[in-house]
Design a protein around this motif. Structure first.
Motif, short mmCIF file in Angstrom:
data_model
loop_
_atom_site.label_atom_id
_atom_site.label_comp_id
_atom_site.label_asym_id
_atom_site.label_seq_id
_atom_site.Cartn_x
_atom_site.Cartn_y
_atom_site.Cartn_z
N LYS A 1 13.25 -0.68 -5.49
CA LYS A 1 14.37 -2.02 -5.76
C LYS A 1 14.41 -2.60 -4.48
O LYS A 1 14.59 -3.81 -4.52
N ASN A 2 14.55 -2.10 -3.28
CA ASN A 2 14.57 -2.89 -1.97
C ASN A 2 13.28 -3.68 -1.85
O ASN A 2 13.29 -4.92 -1.35
N LEU A 3 11.89 -3.28 -2.27
CA LEU A 3 10.84 -3.85 -2.04
C LEU A 3 10.82 -5.16 -3.01
O LEU A 3 10.59 -6.26 -2.58
N ILE A 4 11.19 -4.88 -4.08
CA ILE A 4 11.17 -5.75 -5.24
C ILE A 4 12.19 -6.96 -4.83
O ILE A 4 11.93 -8.23 -4.82
N ALA A 5 13.52 -6.61 -4.25
CA ALA A 5 14.46 -7.40 -3.88
C ALA A 5 14.10 -8.33 -2.53
O ALA A 5 14.69 -9.08 -2.14
N LYS A 6 12.99 -7.73 -1.73
CA LYS A 6 12.63 -8.31 -0.37
C LYS A 6 13.63 -8.13 0.72
O LYS A 6 13.72 -9.20 1.31
N GLU A 7 14.70 -7.34 0.47
CA GLU A 7 15.88 -7.29 1.40
C GLU A 7 16.53 -5.87 1.29
O GLU A 7 16.22 -5.28 0.33
N ASP A 8 17.34 -5.52 2.30
CA ASP A 8 17.81 -4.23 2.26
C ASP A 8 19.18 -4.39 1.47
O ASP A 8 20.43 -4.65 1.74
N ILE B 1 0.95 -1.37 0.10
CA ILE B 1 -0.20 0.02 -0.07
C ILE B 1 0.91 1.41 0.01
O ILE B 1 1.79 1.37 0.76
N VAL B 2 0.43 2.01 -1.07
CA VAL B 2 1.63 3.35 -1.00
C VAL B 2 0.63 4.43 -0.51
O VAL B 2 -0.78 4.34 -1.00
N ILE B 3 0.90 5.41 0.36
CA ILE B 3 0.21 6.33 0.84
C ILE B 3 0.65 7.75 0.10
O ILE B 3 1.76 8.12 0.52
N GLY B 4 -0.06 8.37 -0.56
CA GLY B 4 0.43 9.69 -1.37
C GLY B 4 0.60 9.37 -2.74
O GLY B 4 1.58 8.53 -3.26
N ALA B 5 0.06 9.98 -3.55
CA ALA B 5 0.27 9.73 -5.08
C ALA B 5 0.74 11.02 -5.64
O ALA B 5 0.45 11.39 -6.82
N GLY B 6 2.08 11.42 -4.96
CA GLY B 6 3.02 12.14 -5.73
C GLY B 6 4.14 11.50 -6.39
O GLY B 6 3.91 10.33 -6.67
N SER B 7 5.29 12.30 -6.88
CA SER B 7 6.47 11.70 -7.53
C SER B 7 6.70 10.33 -6.66
O SER B 7 7.48 9.43 -7.07
N ALA B 8 7.22 10.72 -5.29
CA ALA B 8 7.70 9.75 -4.45
C ALA B 8 6.82 8.57 -4.27
O ALA B 8 7.38 7.32 -3.69
N GLY B 9 5.45 8.55 -4.52
CA GLY B 9 4.83 7.57 -4.19
C GLY B 9 4.19 6.57 -5.42
O GLY B 9 4.47 5.42 -5.54
N THR B 10 3.90 7.42 -6.77
CA THR B 10 3.41 6.75 -8.08
C THR B 10 4.35 5.71 -8.58
O THR B 10 4.34 4.72 -9.17
N SER B 11 5.92 6.15 -8.47
CA SER B 11 7.04 5.65 -8.93
C SER B 11 7.18 4.37 -8.28
O SER B 11 7.44 3.30 -9.15
N VAL B 12 6.87 4.42 -7.13
CA VAL B 12 7.14 3.06 -6.32
C VAL B 12 6.11 1.95 -6.62
O VAL B 12 6.06 0.92 -6.89
N ALA B 13 4.72 2.46 -6.76
CA ALA B 13 3.54 1.83 -7.08
C ALA B 13 3.88 1.16 -8.45
O ALA B 13 3.44 -0.14 -8.50
N ARG B 14 4.25 1.90 -9.16
CA ARG B 14 4.21 1.56 -10.70
C ARG B 14 5.26 0.46 -10.91
O ARG B 14 5.10 -0.67 -11.54
N SER B 15 6.55 0.56 -10.29
CA SER B 15 7.44 -0.44 -10.27
C SER B 15 7.22 -1.78 -9.62
O SER B 15 7.41 -2.80 -10.26
#
Length: 453
Positions: free
Chosen positions: A327-334, A8-22
């Motif tokens: 990138k870290n979300l998709i990798a599921k690790e830091d 869940i992304v909270i905020g639909a600005g540039s810092a939010g939508t890019s993560v949601a799309r990726s």
């Protein structure tokens, strides 16, 4: 109604939508929540609409500078209503475009105020959202001023929504917003424009010598800049406001029709109830590690103006941090650390002030190791050509390596010159290598090589 997501992304600005799309592109089930219109501050309530207002007032500025250099014209005026319509022609279609682009990726959209429940779920209206991960990208909002009558103060968003010329306007604070909008107001036809700054300096993030010149320019335009002025109270009587403030000359007053908050912004996280999910915060935002993950709740990430990082609240910074979150979300690790290149910053006054890299203050303890060059350039061709008498630069170079450490610019073309110097810094170019580049001549970029010894 309960909904389960991977993110869940909270905020639909540039810092939010890019993560949601990726993440959606990787097959994740993604939801996104926005209380306001989709698109974010920069697109809808900040950078972009501001520069559309600026584009109109650039015409006024150009005519004023060139009126005795051969340009003959009837005295120009700004039709504020048409200027607002021009701005809206870009702004109004954008939320729908953003929403449609998210829907095409299968991202589920929610409209409303988000608040975490004690069980770790997210409440949005009647919807309860559960997720493996949350990304907080709620941006920033004006800080509380803590003064009597604060309810009468409007925001930069309100300014950009004006349809009529403000006749008497006061800006609280001496930062980006106040200087940019004060100049737009004055060129747009306002009779009285005042900036009330609490401290003894304005535009504190920029080089003091260049700021002094910008203050001189603004005052020459008729903008009243009051320093060391601490507001005591704001009173409303019928359709006007009286601001009472302490100044070096004692208790003072200014009467106006509109008051705009330009005294700083803080992370817009107060209403999220982050305590319910054990997310550590400061006034600057969610406390994150170098991977953009919350230091206290590994399910939560944050980027942009909502995150407490060392970098200023700029759209390019949000973009860098959001990319690392994804990138870290998709990798599921830091796995990926946030690293920042040299990032330029510009105050879009006329002329603009720009900076990149280190400041003179940053290197004051190593003066023997650096070369600092400051020069006024009103007699340079690029300034003479457009009759701009306020132009200058300050550059900082490492004596040993001859690499560029910082640059500070005031004058026509500064916002583009700083981009070229930013590339030079990030590529590790020496002064000699920068000077070896052939630029189109005459151009603002061709001036750059003369800024370095």
């Amino acid at each position: 109604m309960k909904n389960k997501f991977d993110l869940i992304v909270i905020g639909a600005g540039s810092a939010g939508t890019s993560v949601a799309r990726s993440c959606a592109a990787e097959g994740w089930k993604v939801g996104i929540v926005e209380e306001l219109k989709y698109g974010g501050t920069c697109m809808l309530r900040g950078c972009d609409p501001k520069k559309m207002f600026l584009a109109v007032t650039e015409g006024i500025d150009a005519i004023e500078r060139m009126s005795d250099k051969g340009l003959t014209t009837i005295e120009p005026t700004v039709n504020w209503k048409k200027m607002s319509e021009f701005k809206n022609s870009f702004i109004e279609p954008m939320p729908e475009r953003v929403e449609n682009s998210l829907k095409r990726l299968g991202i589920e959209e929610f409209h409303g105020k988000a608040r975490f429940n004690d069980d770790g779920s997210l409440q949005v209206g009647d919807d309860v959202l559960e997720s493996e991960y949350f990304h907080i990208a709620t941006g920033a909002s004006p800080i509380q001023l803590g003064i009597e009558g604060e309810e009468h103060v409007k925001t930069s968003t309100d300014f950009l929504d004006l349809n009529n010329t403000p006749e008497r306007i006061v800006f609280i604070g001496g930062g980006f917003i106040s200087f940019e909008f004060a100049q737009i107001s004055k060129r747009g036809g306002a009779d009285q424009v005042t900036i009330l700054q609490r401290g003894e300096k304005v535009l504190n993030q920029f080089d003091a010598d260049l700021v002094d010149m910008q203050v001189e320019k603004s005052r020459e335009m008729g903008i009243d800049i009051q320093l060391n002025s601490v507001i005591q109270k704001i009173e409303k009587k019928e359709h006007e406001y009286t601001i009472t403030y302490n100044s070096p000359n004692g208790l003072s007053h200014v009467v106006c029709d509109l008051i705009i908050h330009g005294a700083g912004r803080g992370a817009n996280i107060q209403d999220l109830n982050l305590e319910a999910i054990n997310v550590a915060t400061t006034r600057k935002g969610v406390v994150v590690n170098e991977f953009q993950r919350s230091i206290s709740n590994p399910k939560v990430f944050s980027a942009g103006d909502a995150a407490d990082t060392s970098k200023p609240n700029l759209t390019p910074v949000a973009g860098i941090e959001a990319k690392i979150v994804a990138k870290n979300l998709i990798a599921k690790e830091d796995k990926y650390k946030t690293t920042y290149p040299a990032i330029p910053s510009v105050v879009y006054t006329l002329p603009p002030i720009a900076k990149v890299g280190l400041t003179e203050k940053d290197v004051e303890q190593r003066k023997d190791e650096v070369k600092v060059k400051f020069k006024k350039t009103h007699q340079w061709y690029s300034s003479v050509r457009v009759n701009e008498k306020y132009s200058a630069f300050k550059t900082i170079v490492d004596k040993k390596t001859n690499k560029i450490l910082g640059a500070h610019l005031l004058g026509p073309g500064a916002e583009e010159q700083v981009n070229v110097i930013t590339m030079a810094i990030n590529q590790g170019l020496t002064v000699e290598e920068l000077k070896a580049i052939v630029f189109a001549y005459p151009s603002y970029s061709s001036d750059i090589k003369y800024m370095f010894d």
